[in-house]
Design a protein around this motif. Structure first.
Motif, PDB file in Angstrom:
ATOM      1  N   TYR A   8      21.867  -8.064  11.873  1.00  0.00           N
ATOM      2  CA  TYR A   8      21.757  -6.605  11.923  1.00  0.00           C
ATOM      3  C   TYR A   8      23.140  -5.974  11.761  1.00  0.00           C
ATOM      4  O   TYR A   8      23.313  -5.009  11.015  1.00  0.00           O
ATOM      5  N   VAL A  50      19.766 -12.726  14.956  1.00  0.00           N
ATOM      6  CA  VAL A  50      19.144 -11.503  14.414  1.00  0.00           C
ATOM      7  C   VAL A  50      20.059 -10.308  14.669  1.00  0.00           C
ATOM      8  O   VAL A  50      20.257  -9.472  13.782  1.00  0.00           O
ATOM      9  N   ILE A  51      20.646 -10.247  15.860  1.00  0.00           N
ATOM     10  CA  ILE A  51      21.576  -9.150  16.173  1.00  0.00           C
ATOM     11  C   ILE A  51      22.819  -9.230  15.295  1.00  0.00           C
ATOM     12  O   ILE A  51      23.300  -8.217  14.781  1.00  0.00           O
ATOM     13  N   MET A  76      24.087  -3.484   8.774  1.00  0.00           N
ATOM     14  CA  MET A  76      24.304  -2.082   9.123  1.00  0.00           C
ATOM     15  C   MET A  76      25.756  -1.626   8.980  1.00  0.00           C
ATOM     16  O   MET A  76      26.004  -0.439   8.801  1.00  0.00           O
TER      17      MET A  76
END
Length: 181
Positions: free
Chosen positions: A103, A99-100, A107
């Motif tokens: 992200y 998930v990181i 981003m």
């Protein structure tokens, strides 16, 4: 690890399973943990040694927290003689890490290291900014660089300009790559 686990099916080095289907630890049952801890250390080392990686601090903290959770699960499982705690913790930790990573891909622009267009939208979607400045910059001649020298040289021009702007900004400023250039 795999070889020793396969050997353990015949000779109880890491584990054994009795004829009544009961699992028992072998004399080398900690060996896979130490090997995996070594590999995890290598991952942590190389992931923290990427200076051009955006938001490296978030990923580094997350990696240390996740490996701390896995190490805690190993200790709890060893002391309380529980089963499956390590694997479930490791799976949750890996899911959180993915998930990181996702992200980071959403981003940040992977080429320049600046925030991406989606990062811009997400950052300002629910915020009411009271004051600030937005400046749009166009890299003149990028099409000619791409056409005459190739897209690798055009990408390098974008990276060079981005690196200059990233190093020139202060800690309150953000750089976004909103369009092609």
């Amino acid at each position: 690890n795999i070889i020793l686990c396969v050997i353990s099916l015949f000779y109880p080095l890491i584990f054994s399973i009795s004829s009544s289907n009961v699992y028992s630890r072998g004399p080398l049952f900690l060996y896979p943990f130490f090997v995996n801890a070594f590999y995890a250390s290598v991952v942590v080392y190389y992931s923290t040694k990427q200076p051009d990686k955006p938001d490296l601090k978030l990923e580094t903290v997350a990696i240390f927290l996740l490996f701390g959770a896995i190490f805690s699960a190993v200790l709890i499982q060893l002391v309380l003689k529980l089963r499956f705690l390590i694997w479930s913790t490791a799976i949750l930790a890996m899911a959180f890490y993915y998930v990181i990573l996702f992200y980071g891909y959403v981003m940040y622009d992977q080429l320049t290291g600046a925030f991406s267009r989606d990062g811009f939208r997400l950052m300002f979607q629910n915020k009411r900014v009271k004051e600030g400045v937005i400046a749009m910059i166009d890299l003149n001649g990028l099409k000619e660089i791409n056409d005459r020298q190739g897209h690798e040289k055009g990408d390098q021009a974008l990276v060079n300009v981005s690196q200059i702007l990233l190093h020139a900004k202060n800690k309150y400023s953000r750089l976004y790559r909103y369009g092609g250039d």
